[in-house]
Design a protein around this motif. Structure first.
Motif, PDB file in Angstrom:
ATOM      1  N   LEU A 281       0.813  -1.209   0.000  1.00 33.16           N
ATOM      2  CA  LEU A 281       0.000   0.000   0.000  1.00 33.16           C
ATOM      3  C   LEU A 281       0.852   1.267   0.000  1.00 33.16           C
ATOM      4  O   LEU A 281       0.563   2.215  -0.720  1.00 33.16           O
ATOM      5  CB  LEU A 281      -0.924   0.000   1.224  1.00 33.16           C
ATOM      6  CG  LEU A 281      -1.844   1.211   1.376  1.00 33.16           C
ATOM      7  CD1 LEU A 281      -2.771   1.342   0.167  1.00 33.16           C
ATOM      8  CD2 LEU A 281      -2.665   1.104   2.663  1.00 33.16           C
ATOM      9  N   LEU A 282       1.920   1.270   0.788  1.00 30.07           N
ATOM     10  CA  LEU A 282       2.691   2.488   0.976  1.00 30.07           C
ATOM     11  C   LEU A 282       3.944   2.559   0.105  1.00 30.07           C
ATOM     12  O   LEU A 282       4.502   3.637  -0.072  1.00 30.07           O
ATOM     13  CB  LEU A 282       3.095   2.619   2.452  1.00 30.07           C
ATOM     14  CG  LEU A 282       1.935   2.573   3.460  1.00 30.07           C
ATOM     15  CD1 LEU A 282       2.475   2.695   4.871  1.00 30.07           C
ATOM     16  CD2 LEU A 282       0.912   3.668   3.165  1.00 30.07           C
ATOM     17  N   GLY A 283       4.379   1.426  -0.410  1.00 27.00           N
ATOM     18  CA  GLY A 283       5.562   1.436  -1.256  1.00 27.00           C
ATOM     19  C   GLY A 283       6.875   1.447  -0.508  1.00 27.00           C
ATOM     20  O   GLY A 283       7.931   1.678  -1.105  1.00 27.00           O
ATOM     21  N   PHE A 284       6.843   1.203   0.804  1.00 19.39           N
ATOM     22  CA  PHE A 284       8.057   1.153   1.612  1.00 19.39           C
ATOM     23  C   PHE A 284       8.074  -0.163   2.384  1.00 19.39           C
ATOM     24  O   PHE A 284       7.541  -0.251   3.497  1.00 19.39           O
ATOM     25  CB  PHE A 284       8.113   2.337   2.590  1.00 19.39           C
ATOM     26  CG  PHE A 284       8.302   3.668   1.924  1.00 19.39           C
ATOM     27  CD1 PHE A 284       9.575   4.143   1.660  1.00 19.39           C
ATOM     28  CD2 PHE A 284       7.213   4.439   1.559  1.00 19.39           C
ATOM     29  CE1 PHE A 284       9.754   5.380   1.053  1.00 19.39           C
ATOM     30  CE2 PHE A 284       7.377   5.669   0.948  1.00 19.39           C
ATOM     31  CZ  PHE A 284       8.658   6.144   0.682  1.00 19.39           C
TER      32      PHE A 284
ATOM     33  N   PRO B 242      21.824 -12.124  10.156  1.00 26.05           N
ATOM     34  CA  PRO B 242      22.564 -13.177  10.858  1.00 26.05           C
ATOM     35  C   PRO B 242      23.973 -13.399  10.317  1.00 26.05           C
ATOM     36  O   PRO B 242      24.880 -13.772  11.064  1.00 26.05           O
ATOM     37  CB  PRO B 242      21.681 -14.411  10.661  1.00 26.05           C
ATOM     38  CG  PRO B 242      20.306 -13.869  10.500  1.00 26.05           C
ATOM     39  CD  PRO B 242      20.476 -12.580   9.755  1.00 26.05           C
ATOM     40  N   GLY B 243      24.171 -13.171   9.024  1.00 22.96           N
ATOM     41  CA  GLY B 243      25.500 -13.353   8.459  1.00 22.96           C
ATOM     42  C   GLY B 243      26.473 -12.244   8.775  1.00 22.96           C
ATOM     43  O   GLY B 243      27.659 -12.338   8.445  1.00 22.96           O
ATOM     44  N   GLY B 244      25.993 -11.163   9.400  1.00 23.35           N
ATOM     45  CA  GLY B 244      26.866 -10.074   9.798  1.00 23.35           C
ATOM     46  C   GLY B 244      26.754  -8.824   8.953  1.00 23.35           C
ATOM     47  O   GLY B 244      27.287  -7.777   9.344  1.00 23.35           O
ATOM     48  N   SER B 245      26.093  -8.884   7.780  1.00 29.28           N
ATOM     49  CA  SER B 245      25.971  -7.686   6.955  1.00 29.28           C
ATOM     50  C   SER B 245      25.072  -6.666   7.645  1.00 29.28           C
ATOM     51  O   SER B 245      24.062  -7.023   8.271  1.00 29.28           O
ATOM     52  CB  SER B 245      25.417  -8.037   5.571  1.00 29.28           C
ATOM     53  OG  SER B 245      24.106  -8.574   5.668  1.00 29.28           O
ATOM     54  N   VAL B 246      25.437  -5.381   7.535  1.00 25.86           N
ATOM     55  CA  VAL B 246      24.726  -4.300   8.219  1.00 25.86           C
ATOM     56  C   VAL B 246      24.203  -3.319   7.175  1.00 25.86           C
ATOM     57  O   VAL B 246      24.926  -2.930   6.261  1.00 25.86           O
ATOM     58  CB  VAL B 246      25.649  -3.571   9.216  1.00 25.86           C
ATOM     59  CG1 VAL B 246      24.901  -2.449   9.920  1.00 25.86           C
ATOM     60  CG2 VAL B 246      26.213  -4.563  10.238  1.00 25.86           C
ATOM     61  N   HIS B 247      22.931  -2.929   7.326  1.00 24.41           N
ATOM     62  CA  HIS B 247      22.273  -2.068   6.357  1.00 24.41           C
ATOM     63  C   HIS B 247      21.618  -0.891   7.076  1.00 24.41           C
ATOM     64  O   HIS B 247      20.972  -1.071   8.112  1.00 24.41           O
ATOM     65  CB  HIS B 247      21.210  -2.859   5.583  1.00 24.41           C
ATOM     66  CG  HIS B 247      21.752  -4.123   4.963  1.00 24.41           C
ATOM     67  ND1 HIS B 247      22.287  -4.152   3.705  1.00 24.41           N
ATOM     68  CD2 HIS B 247      21.868  -5.377   5.469  1.00 24.41           C
ATOM     69  CE1 HIS B 247      22.699  -5.381   3.433  1.00 24.41           C
ATOM     70  NE2 HIS B 247      22.469  -6.141   4.494  1.00 24.41           N
TER      71      HIS B 247
ATOM     72  N   GLY C  80      17.204   0.551  -1.703  1.00 23.84           N
ATOM     73  CA  GLY C  80      16.709  -0.502  -2.566  1.00 23.84           C
ATOM     74  C   GLY C  80      17.002  -1.912  -2.117  1.00 23.84           C
ATOM     75  O   GLY C  80      16.936  -2.855  -2.925  1.00 23.84           O
ATOM     76  N   PHE C  81      17.326  -2.120  -0.841  1.00 24.19           N
ATOM     77  CA  PHE C  81      17.586  -3.474  -0.356  1.00 24.19           C
ATOM     78  C   PHE C  81      16.357  -4.345  -0.569  1.00 24.19           C
ATOM     79  O   PHE C  81      15.228  -3.942  -0.288  1.00 24.19           O
ATOM     80  CB  PHE C  81      17.945  -3.454   1.127  1.00 24.19           C
ATOM     81  CG  PHE C  81      18.155  -4.823   1.712  1.00 24.19           C
ATOM     82  CD1 PHE C  81      19.400  -5.416   1.661  1.00 24.19           C
ATOM     83  CD2 PHE C  81      17.100  -5.518   2.280  1.00 24.19           C
ATOM     84  CE1 PHE C  81      19.595  -6.688   2.194  1.00 24.19           C
ATOM     85  CE2 PHE C  81      17.285  -6.787   2.813  1.00 24.19           C
ATOM     86  CZ  PHE C  81      18.532  -7.365   2.765  1.00 24.19           C
ATOM     87  N   SER C  82      16.576  -5.545  -1.032  1.00 27.67           N
ATOM     88  CA  SER C  82      15.467  -6.469  -1.276  1.00 27.67           C
ATOM     89  C   SER C  82      15.920  -7.889  -0.979  1.00 27.67           C
ATOM     90  O   SER C  82      16.873  -8.391  -1.588  1.00 27.67           O
ATOM     91  CB  SER C  82      14.986  -6.367  -2.725  1.00 27.67           C
ATOM     92  OG  SER C  82      13.942  -7.291  -2.969  1.00 27.67           O
ATOM     93  N   ALA C  83      15.251  -8.533  -0.026  1.00 27.13           N
ATOM     94  CA  ALA C  83      15.541  -9.929   0.313  1.00 27.13           C
ATOM     95  C   ALA C  83      14.417 -10.433   1.199  1.00 27.13           C
ATOM     96  O   ALA C  83      13.682  -9.648   1.813  1.00 27.13           O
ATOM     97  CB  ALA C  83      16.888 -10.059   1.027  1.00 27.13           C
ATOM     98  N   ASP C  84      14.264 -11.733   1.261  1.00 24.83           N
ATOM     99  CA  ASP C  84      13.273 -12.354   2.141  1.00 24.83           C
ATOM    100  C   ASP C  84      13.869 -12.439   3.546  1.00 24.83           C
ATOM    101  O   ASP C  84      14.801 -13.201   3.792  1.00 24.83           O
ATOM    102  CB  ASP C  84      12.917 -13.747   1.624  1.00 24.83           C
ATOM    103  CG  ASP C  84      11.836 -14.415   2.470  1.00 24.83           C
ATOM    104  OD1 ASP C  84      11.358 -13.782   3.441  1.00 24.83           O
ATOM    105  OD2 ASP C  84      11.474 -15.566   2.174  1.00 24.83           O
TER     106      ASP C  84
END
Length: 329
Positions: free
Chosen positions: A215-218, A244-249, A277-281
């Motif tokens: 709905l909001l696009g975010f 969990p793998g340590g990557s920080v966003h 634009g991060f995208s992951a499950d």
């Protein structure tokens, strides 16, 4: 660092130890100063360093109606203690029986019997045992009879309050209760100064009500923080999300009951929109959310379009705050 349970049958250190005791909630700069002194004493005497702590906050047993929310769960506390270079941590299962143990019995059974204490380092406001009847003087008296020395460490002078810190009890005093007041009032950047790191919440990413993305696009990650952990004041924050793998966003973080869609008494939700634009499950993964700066209050909008516009402004404000942050990911 070796973690020992008070109810397991693993032996304690073979030689003598230098020991400290405390709840260590938050492992803030005051705790870190105490642990640094412990390490110095241990190295000088050629003894292993050990901390005694608890599997839960003692107040949850002795005064559950007024027990504080926690700054760290047990796993996080043990990780932070390991970073201080300790050799051992003894985790006490704090139940009703333990709460009724006298100070003298605690010293004889745990400090001497289990850890073979030769030197004990504690803060100047240290109290222990049933009804908090034990103090530094009693501990020193026990030491004279049982063969260990006691050193009292002042926590004054680490560090001075910030001018914008209205809840500081006095110059240079660092305490878990002071950090809690700062976090609870949304002053997370001030809390970070006393912790020596950003305030971090941990939880599992769960499915929300599906509004934020379609709905909001975010798209957001809804992080289910355990109820015993302290949440910052409702509002919008700049911060970061660690996988969990340590990557920080970097992220824009919303904490509250989402007033545009829900009543004021709705449950508090922690939502993180990962930037750029991060995208992951992310569903089901263990997340670490760090709040760096409060950007403003949550707001209620009559039109969804107005909410979307405000979220866009919040995202840009989060980007700007992260670029200028000492703690940026």
């Amino acid at each position: 660092m070796e973690v020992i349970g008070d109810r397991d049958d693993r032996p304690g250190p073979a030689g003598g130890t230098v020991v400290t005791i405390g709840a260590f909630d938050g492992v803030h700069l005051g705790h870190q100063a105490l642990l640094a002194r412990l390490g110095q004493r241990g190295r000088a005497a050629g003894l292993a360093s050990a901390a005694v702590t608890f599997d839960r906050h003692p107040a949850t047993v002795v005064r559950p109606q007024s027990a504080p929310k926690l700054l760290t769960d047990l796993d996080q506390k043990l990780e932070l203690l390991a970073e201080r270079g300790l050799d051992y941590v003894l985790v006490i299962t704090f139940d009703r029986s333990r709460s009724e143990e006298s100070a003298e019995d605690f010293v004889a059974r745990t400090l001497v019997g289990r850890l073979r204490a030769r030197h004990v380092v504690v803060g100047e406001d240290f109290h222990f045992g049933h009804g908090r009847q034990g103090d530094v003087a009693l501990l020193a008296d026990c030491g004279r009879h049982l063969g260990f020395e006691v050193e009292e460490v002042s926590l004054a002078g680490c560090p001075a309050p910030h001018p914008d810190d209205p809840v500081a009890p006095g110059p240079g005093v660092v305490s878990s209760s002071r950090v809690r007041r700062l976090v609870a009032s949304g002053q997370v950047n001030q809390a970070a100064r006393l912790l020596g790191r950003p305030y971090e919440m941990r939880g599992v990413v769960t499915r929300g009500d599906a509004r934020a993305g379609p709905l909001l696009g975010f798209p957001t990650a809804n992080v289910a923080v355990p109820p015993e952990i302290l949440l910052p004041a409702d509002g919008v924050y700049a911060g970061c999300y660690q996988r969990p793998g340590g990557s920080v966003h970097g992220g824009a973080i919303s904490i509250g009951h989402r007033p545009t869609f829900h009543r004021p008494d709705a449950p508090t939700v922690v939502e993180v929109h990962l930037l750029d634009g991060f995208s992951a499950d992310l569903y089901g993964e263990a997340a670490r959310v760090r709040v760096l700066e409060r950007l403003g209050d949550q707001q209620r909008f009559l039109a969804v379009e107005d909410l979307v516009a405000q979220i866009g402004r919040d995202v840009e404000a989060a980007r700007s705050a992260l670029r200028g942050s000492h703690w940026r990911p």
